[in-house]
Write a protein that holds these residues in place. Structure first.
Motif, mmCIF file in Angstrom:
data_model
loop_
_atom_site.group_PDB
_atom_site.id
_atom_site.type_symbol
_atom_site.label_atom_id
_atom_site.label_comp_id
_atom_site.label_asym_id
_atom_site.label_seq_id
_atom_site.Cartn_x
_atom_site.Cartn_y
_atom_site.Cartn_z
ATOM 1 N N MET A 1 -25.178 -1.232 15.534
ATOM 2 C CA MET A 1 -23.849 -0.775 15.113
ATOM 3 C C MET A 1 -23.629 -1.106 13.635
ATOM 4 O O MET A 1 -23.989 -2.184 13.188
ATOM 5 C CB MET A 1 -22.785 -1.456 15.976
ATOM 6 N N GLU A 2 -23.081 -0.189 12.897
ATOM 7 C CA GLU A 2 -22.845 -0.439 11.473
ATOM 8 C C GLU A 2 -21.741 -1.483 11.284
ATOM 9 O O GLU A 2 -20.875 -1.635 12.132
ATOM 10 C CB GLU A 2 -22.424 0.871 10.784
ATOM 11 N N VAL A 4 -18.549 -2.791 8.985
ATOM 12 C CA VAL A 4 -17.559 -2.135 8.132
ATOM 13 C C VAL A 4 -17.149 -3.078 7.023
ATOM 14 O O VAL A 4 -16.803 -4.224 7.267
ATOM 15 C CB VAL A 4 -16.309 -1.756 8.961
ATOM 16 N N GLN A 6 -14.506 -4.251 4.580
ATOM 17 C CA GLN A 6 -13.063 -4.120 4.556
ATOM 18 C C GLN A 6 -12.582 -3.845 3.131
ATOM 19 O O GLN A 6 -12.896 -4.590 2.208
ATOM 20 C CB GLN A 6 -12.400 -5.401 5.057
ATOM 21 N N ASP A 26 -7.415 -1.891 6.868
ATOM 22 C CA ASP A 26 -7.033 -1.020 7.986
ATOM 23 C C ASP A 26 -6.707 -1.796 9.261
ATOM 24 O O ASP A 26 -5.959 -1.318 10.110
ATOM 25 C CB ASP A 26 -8.151 -0.009 8.274
ATOM 26 N N ASN A 27 -7.293 -2.981 9.414
ATOM 27 C CA ASN A 27 -7.052 -3.732 10.661
ATOM 28 C C ASN A 27 -5.870 -4.702 10.548
ATOM 29 O O ASN A 27 -5.721 -5.596 11.374
ATOM 30 C CB ASN A 27 -8.316 -4.488 11.091
ATOM 31 N N LEU A 29 -2.203 -6.104 10.905
ATOM 32 C CA LEU A 29 -1.058 -5.909 11.788
ATOM 33 C C LEU A 29 0.239 -6.110 11.017
ATOM 34 O O LEU A 29 0.306 -6.929 10.092
ATOM 35 C CB LEU A 29 -1.125 -6.901 12.945
ATOM 36 N N GLY A 48 0.857 -12.097 21.481
ATOM 37 C CA GLY A 48 -0.095 -11.241 20.766
ATOM 38 C C GLY A 48 -0.449 -9.957 21.489
ATOM 39 O O GLY A 48 -1.289 -9.193 21.020
ATOM 40 N N CYS A 67 3.245 -7.477 16.501
ATOM 41 C CA CYS A 67 1.907 -8.027 16.761
ATOM 42 C C CYS A 67 0.928 -6.961 17.214
ATOM 43 O O CYS A 67 -0.259 -7.212 17.315
ATOM 44 C CB CYS A 67 1.980 -9.130 17.818
ATOM 45 N N LEU A 68 1.439 -5.780 17.554
ATOM 46 C CA LEU A 68 0.554 -4.738 18.082
ATOM 47 C C LEU A 68 0.776 -3.412 17.342
ATOM 48 O O LEU A 68 0.518 -2.352 17.870
ATOM 49 C CB LEU A 68 0.829 -4.557 19.588
ATOM 50 N N THR A 69 1.288 -3.531 16.116
ATOM 51 C CA THR A 69 1.524 -2.342 15.300
ATOM 52 C C THR A 69 0.647 -2.414 14.063
ATOM 53 O O THR A 69 0.738 -3.381 13.297
ATOM 54 C CB THR A 69 3.007 -2.264 14.883
ATOM 55 N N LEU A 70 -0.206 -1.427 13.886
ATOM 56 C CA LEU A 70 -1.068 -1.397 12.700
ATOM 57 C C LEU A 70 -0.290 -0.825 11.521
ATOM 58 O O LEU A 70 0.320 0.240 11.636
ATOM 59 C CB LEU A 70 -2.296 -0.525 12.965
ATOM 60 N N ALA A 72 -1.515 0.530 9.025
ATOM 61 C CA ALA A 72 -2.158 1.797 8.657
ATOM 62 C C ALA A 72 -1.571 2.981 9.421
ATOM 63 O O ALA A 72 -1.741 4.124 9.004
ATOM 64 C CB ALA A 72 -3.659 1.713 8.907
ATOM 65 N N GLN A 73 -0.873 2.729 10.535
ATOM 66 C CA GLN A 73 -0.301 3.831 11.301
ATOM 67 C C GLN A 73 1.171 4.074 10.993
ATOM 68 O O GLN A 73 1.805 4.928 11.609
ATOM 69 C CB GLN A 73 -0.476 3.581 12.808
ATOM 70 N N LEU A 74 1.728 3.291 10.059
ATOM 71 C CA LEU A 74 3.140 3.503 9.707
ATOM 72 C C LEU A 74 3.248 4.551 8.608
ATOM 73 O O LEU A 74 2.364 4.684 7.772
ATOM 74 C CB LEU A 74 3.759 2.187 9.238
ATOM 75 N N MET B 1 -3.734 -13.406 16.190
ATOM 76 C CA MET B 1 -5.016 -12.901 16.718
ATOM 77 C C MET B 1 -5.537 -11.796 15.804
ATOM 78 O O MET B 1 -4.820 -10.849 15.515
ATOM 79 C CB MET B 1 -4.801 -12.335 18.118
ATOM 80 N N PHE B 6 -12.398 -2.369 11.054
ATOM 81 C CA PHE B 6 -12.721 -0.964 11.333
ATOM 82 C C PHE B 6 -12.163 -0.134 10.198
ATOM 83 O O PHE B 6 -11.358 -0.614 9.397
ATOM 84 C CB PHE B 6 -12.105 -0.517 12.667
ATOM 85 N N LEU B 38 -5.614 -1.883 21.068
ATOM 86 C CA LEU B 38 -5.570 -3.078 20.211
ATOM 87 C C LEU B 38 -5.680 -4.355 21.041
ATOM 88 O O LEU B 38 -6.243 -5.353 20.584
ATOM 89 C CB LEU B 38 -4.298 -3.090 19.355
ATOM 90 N N LYS B 42 -8.442 -7.100 20.394
ATOM 91 C CA LYS B 42 -8.120 -8.510 20.176
ATOM 92 C C LYS B 42 -8.906 -9.393 21.136
ATOM 93 O O LYS B 42 -9.293 -10.505 20.808
ATOM 94 C CB LYS B 42 -6.616 -8.759 20.386
ATOM 95 N N ASN B 53 -6.737 8.227 13.765
ATOM 96 C CA ASN B 53 -5.299 8.140 14.024
ATOM 97 C C ASN B 53 -4.726 9.491 14.455
ATOM 98 O O ASN B 53 -4.651 10.430 13.669
ATOM 99 C CB ASN B 53 -4.597 7.654 12.743
#
Lengths: 166, 291
Positions: A1-2, A4, A6, A26-27, A29, A48, A67-70, A72-74, B1, B6, B38, B42, B53
């Motif tokens: 696996m490659e 990444v 950051q 990108d990762n 939170l 979490g 805690c579960l919102t990236l 990058a997706q906002l 956490m 990626f 996610l 985690k 996305n």
């Protein structure tokens, strides 16, 4: 696996009414950006996994788990509100006033998330019943067991808002 | 956490998303609300190096109702948007109620219907009522578009009929039959937002005289995929939902299920709970008191 590499990219966020440009990978939170980059320690990490509610913030007025919102997706035009953005001109928000008057906490760890969840509740249901409050807040845990006082505080907040419409 | 590193891709269209997924192969995973993925990342149970996305794709948003065609739910509609939609509340109350009871309000504000179905977890709430309603799915992939019954989409634990580079785009629910009503009974043992022990979706259509025309029962949490109870026509067609009739249906459901045991119940316990909760669901539908 490659693997990444950051790379931090600039993202634009609107937090508590202020536009911010931040560099995030990108990762990243939302919770980590709020606490570590913006110094907003109100939202806290509990479970979490979006079960306990201590990281609750409002995204365009709706409660979400930071805690579960990236980040990058906002979208840049989305508004994030934390407990730090609740007061108006130094005056606490009616929900904050109600929590203080009813002593609706003990250790206080869940309180910022709890208050943000109550903001979400009262926006869509200005006069909730006990059952509706329990149902809406079922995902915000208070391990001290202050729930009875919290329910009273929600009723009081609703009353304060009714008597002082914005 | 922390979440393993990626790269996030932001396609502008379903077509582009599909091409990125096909190019990157199994290193890439589509992500919508992210509330399931996610958590897996985690926990170290998934480590995709690329996420695609889908959340921002307007093509995948939107919820429309047409009395002739039925309901069309874009794959990245949130559970909250379904639960609060006036047309869903008016024409598919079972679906609105089911969505209202998923996890907690924060999850429902982010998690999507398509993401929920594609996750393939046997304990999730929406699959059972959607299967009872004869929902169909649209998928888009390298070979173009296809449409399949939702019941055939589920293949096993976390396994769904979605090929490499394929994206779930729409959930289609036919118009509700006249004189039909449904209910979803979610039986939870511990905390209110815990995984259920059992889910029962029951959909009843009656004739004018109140006799059963069609009864469907779909169970969740008892097998790797939603379990549709068979042979109900023989037990119920042309009859009133009397206590005897209800008992025979509950017995059939409990017998057919041979439920798998998990952290929330043994095989014996789940079978007993199927008997109880199928009865309660049917009592509710027949206007009885339940209990």
């Amino acid at each position: 696996m490659e693997t990444v590499r950051q790379v931090a990219r600039p993202v634009e966020l609107s937090v508590n009414g202020q536009r911010r440009t931040l560099f995030v990978t990108d990762n990243t939170l939302l919770l980590d950006v709020l606490r570590d980059q913006l110094g907003l320690a109100g939202p806290k990490e509990g479970c979490g996994v979006s079960a306990c509610g201590t990281c609750t913030v409002l995204l365009d007025g709706e409660p979400v788990s930071a805690c579960l919102t990236l980040v990058a997706q906002l979208e840049p035009n989305q508004n994030i509100l934390t407990i730090e953005g609740l007061s108006h001109g130094g005056e606490p928000d009616p929900v904050q006033v109600a929590f203080i008057e009813e002593s609706a906490f003990q250790c206080g760890y869940c309180t910022p998330g709890m208050i943000m969840a109550v903001k979400g509740l009262l926006k869509e249901n200005p006069s909730p019943t006990d059952a509706e409050i329990r149902d809406y807040l079922m995902g915000n845990y208070c391990r001290c067991g202050a729930h009875t006082d919290i329910i009273r505080a929600v009723h009081r907040a609703a009353e304060i808002i009714r008597h002082n419409p914005a | 956490m922390a979440i393993p590193a990626f790269r996030m891709h932001h396609p502008k269209s379903v077509k582009e998303a599909c091409r990125i997924l096909a190019d990157l192969g199994e290193d890439a995973v589509p992500v919508a609300g992210g509330t399931a993925l996610l958590i897996l990342m985690k926990a170290g149970l998934a480590a995709p190096t690329h996420l695609v996305n889908l959340y921002g794709l307007t093509e995948l948003r939107g919820l429309q109702y047409d009395p002739k065609v039925g309901l069309r739910i874009g794959a990245v509609c949130t559970h909250r948007s379904v639960e609060r939609h006036p047309a869903v509340q008016a024409h598919y109350p079972m679906l609105a109620e089911t969505h209202r009871r998923i996890a907690n309000v924060r999850v429902r504000n982010r998690a999507t219907v398509g993401g929920n179905l594609a996750h393939g977890d046997y304990r999730l709430d929406p699959p059972a009522p959607l299967v009872a309603l004869d929902a169909r799915l649209k998928l888009y992939g390298p070979d173009g578009e296809r449409e399949i019954p939702l019941a055939e989409f589920f293949r096993g634990y976390y396994e769904v009929d979605k090929g490499a580079g394929e994206i779930l785009t729409e959930i289609l629910v036919p118009p509700p039959a006249e004189n039909s009503r449904g209910t979803y009974v979610k039986f939870v043992g511990n905390a209110a937002a815990d995984w259920p022990i059992l889910g029962v979706a029951a959909l009843l259509r009656t004739a004018k005289n109140g006799q059963v025309d069609d009864l469907r029962i779909v169970l969740s949490c008892v097998a790797a995929t939603p379990l549709k109870v068979s042979g109900l026509d023989k037990l119920t067609y042309g009859r009133q939902l009397s206590p005897d009739c209800i008992a025979s249906v509950a017995e059939a459901a409990a017998t057919q299920a041979g439920p798998i045991e998990d952290a929330r119940g043994s095989t014996w316990y789940k079978r007993e709970m199927i008997r109880v909760h199928v009865r309660r669901a049917l009592e509710q539908l027949s206007g009885g008191s339940g209990g």
